[in-house]
Design an enzyme around this catalytic site. Sequence first.
Site, mmCIF file in Angstrom:
data_model
loop_
_atom_site.group_PDB
_atom_site.id
_atom_site.type_symbol
_atom_site.label_atom_id
_atom_site.label_comp_id
_atom_site.label_asym_id
_atom_site.label_seq_id
_atom_site.Cartn_x
_atom_site.Cartn_y
_atom_site.Cartn_z
ATOM 1 N N GLU A 158 12.178 3.460 -45.007
ATOM 2 C CA GLU A 158 11.675 4.809 -45.290
ATOM 3 C C GLU A 158 12.625 5.568 -46.218
ATOM 4 O OE1 GLU A 158 9.208 6.406 -41.589
ATOM 5 O OE2 GLU A 158 11.150 5.631 -40.962
ATOM 6 N N SER A 204 16.272 2.605 -36.722
ATOM 7 C CA SER A 204 15.024 2.003 -37.198
ATOM 8 C C SER A 204 15.121 1.533 -38.645
ATOM 9 C CB SER A 204 13.879 2.997 -37.049
ATOM 10 O OG SER A 204 14.122 4.187 -37.796
ATOM 11 N N LYS A 225 17.079 17.009 -37.374
ATOM 12 C CA LYS A 225 17.041 15.572 -37.124
ATOM 13 C C LYS A 225 17.659 14.788 -38.280
ATOM 14 C CE LYS A 225 14.408 11.744 -35.366
ATOM 15 N NZ LYS A 225 13.140 11.123 -35.005
ATOM 16 N N GLY A 260 4.399 0.337 -32.989
ATOM 17 C CA GLY A 260 5.720 -0.267 -32.975
ATOM 18 C C GLY A 260 6.512 0.316 -31.831
ATOM 19 N N ALA A 261 7.805 0.480 -32.007
ATOM 20 C CA ALA A 261 8.645 0.957 -30.907
ATOM 21 C C ALA A 261 8.210 2.343 -30.427
ATOM 22 C CB ALA A 261 10.114 0.971 -31.342
ATOM 23 N N ASN A 313 19.902 11.333 -38.858
ATOM 24 C CA ASN A 313 19.233 10.214 -39.526
ATOM 25 C C ASN A 313 19.828 9.886 -40.888
ATOM 26 O OD1 ASN A 313 17.412 9.462 -37.580
ATOM 27 N ND2 ASN A 313 15.688 10.587 -38.436
ATOM 28 N N ASN A 316 9.486 10.203 -39.013
ATOM 29 C CA ASN A 316 10.781 10.697 -39.454
ATOM 30 C C ASN A 316 10.681 11.355 -40.824
ATOM 31 O OD1 ASN A 316 12.704 10.104 -37.434
ATOM 32 N ND2 ASN A 316 12.677 7.937 -37.992
ATOM 33 N N GLY A 350 -0.236 2.817 -35.144
ATOM 34 C CA GLY A 350 1.107 2.306 -35.364
ATOM 35 C C GLY A 350 1.827 2.132 -34.035
ATOM 36 N N ASN A 354 21.343 6.265 -40.164
ATOM 37 C CA ASN A 354 20.388 5.289 -40.681
ATOM 38 C C ASN A 354 20.880 4.714 -42.006
ATOM 39 O OD1 ASN A 354 17.448 4.923 -39.367
ATOM 40 N ND2 ASN A 354 18.207 6.948 -38.842
#
Length: 310
Positions: free
Chosen positions: A272, A260, A189, A14-15, A193, A107, A12, A197
């Site tokens: 997610e 994200s 976290k 990605g970023a 998030n 995450n 994976g 998010n």
Amino acid sequence: MSVSFQRIGVVGAGAVGAYYGARLQRVGNRVAFLLRSDLESVRQHGFRIRAADGAFDLPEVEAYASTREMGTCNLVIIALKATSNSLLPTLLPPLIGPDTVLLTLQNGLGGDAFLAEHFGRERVLAGLCFVCLNRTAPGLIENAIEGYITLGAFDGHVDGRVEEVARIFREAGVRIHLSDDIPAVRWRKLVWNIPFNGLTITAGGVPTDRILSDPSLVAEVRLLMAEVARASTAFGHEIPASFLDRQIELTGPMGAYQPSSLVDFLAGREVELEAIWGEPLRQAEAAGVSMPRLRRLYQAIRQAIADRGG
């Protein structure tokens, strides 16, 4: 315990996966990347990293379309979104040898437990990335705030594997904190998030600076954070009020940051939802903690996804 990670696989890219994998390669580690949408671009041009501590390019990258092509790795970094976890029992076996270590950088809740169930808890390490990263073009990763990774083992022991992973990341210029209580770190976290998010999606697809400029949204951020902290305390992981205040203070310098989940939402990709909102809600309510604001946010995100078309 003597541990050597002679070959590192990133599943994976990605970023998150591209950024940390590129940093590890830049200082001499051999890194193989599993890519999907950026595969041909990265094969031709490599990665371009625009980091807070300086930009660098990696023109030559081991980029693969399948894990069968990659072969066995000593350390496998899992940076796929949690929405793709059902693929891991098929993706990971070609990479795993007798002593392979699996490091998840995902995450939310449940990712490390999923890996432990399928591949053995003794293999699994978890890293929680407190950082601002965006993939802004094929192979181009932008890092606004340097941040850090909190690292530990699924079974809670800081042993030779954890220390060796910490060493190679530190050599790559990544700040590392070690923890013997990864569940507590995951709840910490979620303090950021869950509100940021989530509200960037439900407030109309806006970056974090727009959230901070609206007093009613800042108030909602604080109330959501307080709910998460109450849930964390119910599981034995107390989070002080000063930590909540600090999360809001740290968000201001991010500027017009798109988390994200918002990036995925705006791009029409799967969000997610369960890992970041659904699973924490279920675990908290099962423990007897009322989470009315998280429940409303979870339902609002589900509705926004449905309105978008899935």
